[in-house]
Scaffold this motif. Structure first.
Motif, PDB file in Angstrom:
ATOM      1  N   GLN A  21       0.509   7.238 -14.022  1.00 36.60           N
ATOM      2  CA  GLN A  21       0.843   5.849 -13.738  1.00 36.60           C
ATOM      3  C   GLN A  21       1.637   5.729 -12.439  1.00 36.60           C
ATOM      4  OE1 GLN A  21       2.359   3.598 -17.181  1.00 36.60           O
ATOM      5  NE2 GLN A  21       1.757   5.340 -18.443  1.00 36.60           N
ATOM      6  N   ALA A  22       2.647   6.593 -12.290  1.00 33.45           N
ATOM      7  CA  ALA A  22       3.489   6.543 -11.100  1.00 33.45           C
ATOM      8  C   ALA A  22       2.694   6.887  -9.845  1.00 33.45           C
ATOM      9  CB  ALA A  22       4.676   7.501 -11.258  1.00 33.45           C
ATOM     10  N   ALA A  65      -2.469   0.602 -18.730  1.00 32.02           N
ATOM     11  CA  ALA A  65      -1.537   1.329 -17.874  1.00 32.02           C
ATOM     12  C   ALA A  65      -2.174   1.596 -16.516  1.00 32.02           C
ATOM     13  CB  ALA A  65      -1.153   2.650 -18.541  1.00 32.02           C
ATOM     14  N   LEU A  66      -1.344   1.702 -15.486  1.00 23.60           N
ATOM     15  CA  LEU A  66      -1.850   2.007 -14.152  1.00 23.60           C
ATOM     16  C   LEU A  66      -2.369   3.439 -14.099  1.00 23.60           C
ATOM     17  CD1 LEU A  66       0.831   0.376 -11.809  1.00 23.60           C
ATOM     18  CD2 LEU A  66      -1.144  -0.667 -12.942  1.00 23.60           C
ATOM     19  N   ASN A  67      -3.249   3.705 -13.157  1.00 19.16           N
ATOM     20  CA  ASN A  67      -3.780   5.054 -12.955  1.00 19.16           C
ATOM     21  C   ASN A  67      -4.145   5.221 -11.482  1.00 19.16           C
ATOM     22  OD1 ASN A  67      -6.774   4.420 -12.542  1.00 19.16           O
ATOM     23  ND2 ASN A  67      -6.393   3.419 -14.512  1.00 19.16           N
ATOM     24  N   ASP A  82      -9.788   5.978 -29.636  1.00 21.31           N
ATOM     25  CA  ASP A  82      -8.413   6.472 -29.594  1.00 21.31           C
ATOM     26  C   ASP A  82      -7.911   6.697 -28.172  1.00 21.31           C
ATOM     27  OD1 ASP A  82     -10.490   8.689 -30.093  1.00 21.31           O
ATOM     28  OD2 ASP A  82      -8.854   9.740 -29.089  1.00 21.31           O
ATOM     29  N   SER A  83      -8.847   6.845 -27.223  1.00 16.88           N
ATOM     30  CA  SER A  83      -8.492   7.186 -25.834  1.00 16.88           C
ATOM     31  C   SER A  83      -8.397   5.921 -24.983  1.00 16.88           C
ATOM     32  CB  SER A  83      -9.518   8.157 -25.256  1.00 16.88           C
ATOM     33  OG  SER A  83      -9.620   9.318 -26.040  1.00 16.88           O
ATOM     34  N   VAL A  84      -7.384   5.109 -25.254  1.00 15.88           N
ATOM     35  CA  VAL A  84      -7.259   3.815 -24.583  1.00 15.88           C
ATOM     36  C   VAL A  84      -7.086   3.979 -23.078  1.00 15.88           C
ATOM     37  CG1 VAL A  84      -5.894   1.698 -24.436  1.00 15.88           C
ATOM     38  CG2 VAL A  84      -6.318   2.750 -26.653  1.00 15.88           C
ATOM     39  N   SER A  85      -6.262   4.933 -22.663  1.00 16.16           N
ATOM     40  CA  SER A  85      -6.038   5.111 -21.223  1.00 16.16           C
ATOM     41  C   SER A  85      -7.342   5.475 -20.515  1.00 16.16           C
ATOM     42  CB  SER A  85      -4.977   6.186 -20.969  1.00 16.16           C
ATOM     43  OG  SER A  85      -5.385   7.434 -21.503  1.00 16.16           O
ATOM     44  N   MET A  86      -8.191   6.275 -21.181  1.00 18.57           N
ATOM     45  CA  MET A  86      -9.454   6.671 -20.567  1.00 18.57           C
ATOM     46  C   MET A  86     -10.419   5.492 -20.453  1.00 18.57           C
ATOM     47  SD  MET A  86     -11.660  10.076 -21.384  1.00 18.57           S
ATOM     48  CE  MET A  86     -10.174  11.037 -21.146  1.00 18.57           C
ATOM     49  N   ILE A  87     -10.354   4.570 -21.391  1.00 20.83           N
ATOM     50  CA  ILE A  87     -11.183   3.367 -21.304  1.00 20.83           C
ATOM     51  C   ILE A  87     -10.852   2.607 -20.027  1.00 20.83           C
ATOM     52  CG2 ILE A  87     -11.612   1.098 -22.344  1.00 20.83           C
ATOM     53  CD1 ILE A  87     -11.148   2.463 -25.098  1.00 20.83           C
ATOM     54  N   PHE A  88      -9.554   2.439 -19.754  1.00 22.08           N
ATOM     55  CA  PHE A  88      -9.149   1.698 -18.559  1.00 22.08           C
ATOM     56  C   PHE A  88      -9.377   2.514 -17.286  1.00 22.08           C
ATOM     57  CE2 PHE A  88      -6.921  -0.831 -21.752  1.00 22.08           C
ATOM     58  CZ  PHE A  88      -7.231  -2.109 -21.308  1.00 22.08           C
ATOM     59  N   GLU A  89      -9.272   3.826 -17.373  1.00 16.98           N
ATOM     60  CA  GLU A  89      -9.581   4.663 -16.202  1.00 16.98           C
ATOM     61  C   GLU A  89     -11.055   4.528 -15.826  1.00 16.98           C
ATOM     62  OE1 GLU A  89      -6.154   8.021 -17.195  1.00 16.98           O
ATOM     63  OE2 GLU A  89      -8.240   8.378 -17.761  1.00 16.98           O
ATOM     64  N   ALA A  90     -11.935   4.546 -16.821  1.00 11.63           N
ATOM     65  CA  ALA A  90     -13.365   4.412 -16.549  1.00 11.63           C
ATOM     66  C   ALA A  90     -13.696   3.033 -15.979  1.00 11.63           C
ATOM     67  CB  ALA A  90     -14.171   4.673 -17.818  1.00 11.63           C
ATOM     68  N   LEU A  91     -13.046   2.000 -16.491  1.00 11.21           N
ATOM     69  CA  LEU A  91     -13.256   0.655 -15.943  1.00 11.21           C
ATOM     70  C   LEU A  91     -12.772   0.583 -14.502  1.00 11.21           C
ATOM     71  CD1 LEU A  91     -12.155  -1.504 -19.021  1.00 11.21           C
ATOM     72  CD2 LEU A  91     -14.468  -1.386 -18.043  1.00 11.21           C
TER      73      LEU A  91
END
Length: 293
Positions: free
Chosen positions: A16-17, A125-127, A227-236
């Motif tokens: 995120q940072a 979350a940011l990525n 379950d992998s919420v952060s990965m969903i947003f990373e892929a988007l």
């Protein structure tokens, strides 16, 4: 411009940072430097001493921004802010302290905090990912997670979902990868299935750092277990169309409510599947707001 990141050593927090730093680096007319300092290098006593001296020995140079992600970083971010009053303190989470104690809080919308002068609300979350425009037609990535505090792995559901993806895309190149939470016996059971021959399987233990982010840049579509919420947003954020593979839930909370919202958009009928196709670049949006302020 110098950014100091107070780190608890967790990869997800660092992502995120780094995402916000890289966005500010892309958008700023000034040179932007980044310094990561572990919380162990910042004992609380030394920070109180540093406030009196207006200097912290552990830092290479005075910061313009101080980032923190994770509960154990928050007090240190606040104290560093007192040692360097010209610096902006930014916490990338819903803080345990009052939001007004920080200059800015970057908070995912599922945490239920309203936007304000000091609160910037984000979708997920940011990525550090950007859409590089290298997506290949008929290339699909399947990324599997596992059990978590709110989800229970369901092998039967996952196998059915993978078979459906394979059946729908007989001409596609389909890459499948696991995570460290995926049960060890799952790949052995997958290898027994007839549709396994249409998959290229890369266990997480055999993938180097950054591998999955590179695969997202090449994939036209990505399927992720819920379950992998952060990965969903990373892929988007990478610009992929995204499908969600449902597994069992242990409890309901703001995260599962967010997933329900996404699933409502992603699933259409019993056998017809509509993939999420959201344009997302939250790190750049947040960076733009901070730099303008």
């Amino acid at each position: 411009m110098h950014i100091v990141y107070v780190s608890d050593g967790k990869a997800g927090h660092r992502s995120q940072a780094v995402g916000l730093y890289k966005a500010m680096q892309r958008q700023s007319a000034d040179e932007v430097s980044f310094e990561e300092v572990l919380i162990d290098q910042l004992p609380i006593f030394s920070l109180f001493s540093g406030i009196l001296k207006k200097s912290i020995a552990a830092l290479k140079q005075p910061p313009d921004y101080i980032f923190g992600v994770g509960s154990h970083t928050q007090l240190r971010v606040l104290l560093l802010g007192h040692a360097y009053p010209e610096a902006k303190t930014i916490i990338l989470m819903k803080p345990n302290f009052p939001v007004t104690w920080f200059d800015y809080a970057i908070i995912p919308e599922h945490d239920g905090v309203a936007a304000s002068e000091q609160v910037i609300v984000t979708k997920g979350a940011l990525n550090p990912i950007i859409n590089e425009g290298r997506h290949q037609a008929n290339r699909i990535l399947i990324a599997l997670g596992g059990s978590s505090k709110r989800h229970q792995w369901n092998e039967a559901k996952v196998l059915v979902a993978i078979q459906q993806i394979v059946n729908r895309h007989p001409l596609a190149e389909i890459i499948l990868t696991t995570s460290r939470r995926t049960p060890k016996e799952f790949l052995a059971h997958l290898n027994e299935k007839s549709f396994k021959s249409q998959l290229k399987i890369f266990p997480v233990e055999q993938t180097p750092q950054g591998w999955i982010f590179e695969e997202m840049q090449k994939a036209e579509a990505v399927w992720v277990t819920e379950d992998s919420v952060s990965m969903i947003f990373e892929a988007l954020t990478a610009g992929c169309r995204v499908g969600i593979i449902e597994i069992d839930r242990l409890k309901s909370d703001r995260i599962t409510q967010l997933l329900d919202q996404l699933l409502t958009q992603a699933l259409l009928g019993e056998n017809k599947v509509k993939l999420l196709n959201l344009k997302m670049d939250e790190a750049t949006r947040v960076s733009d707001i901070l730099l303008k302020k």
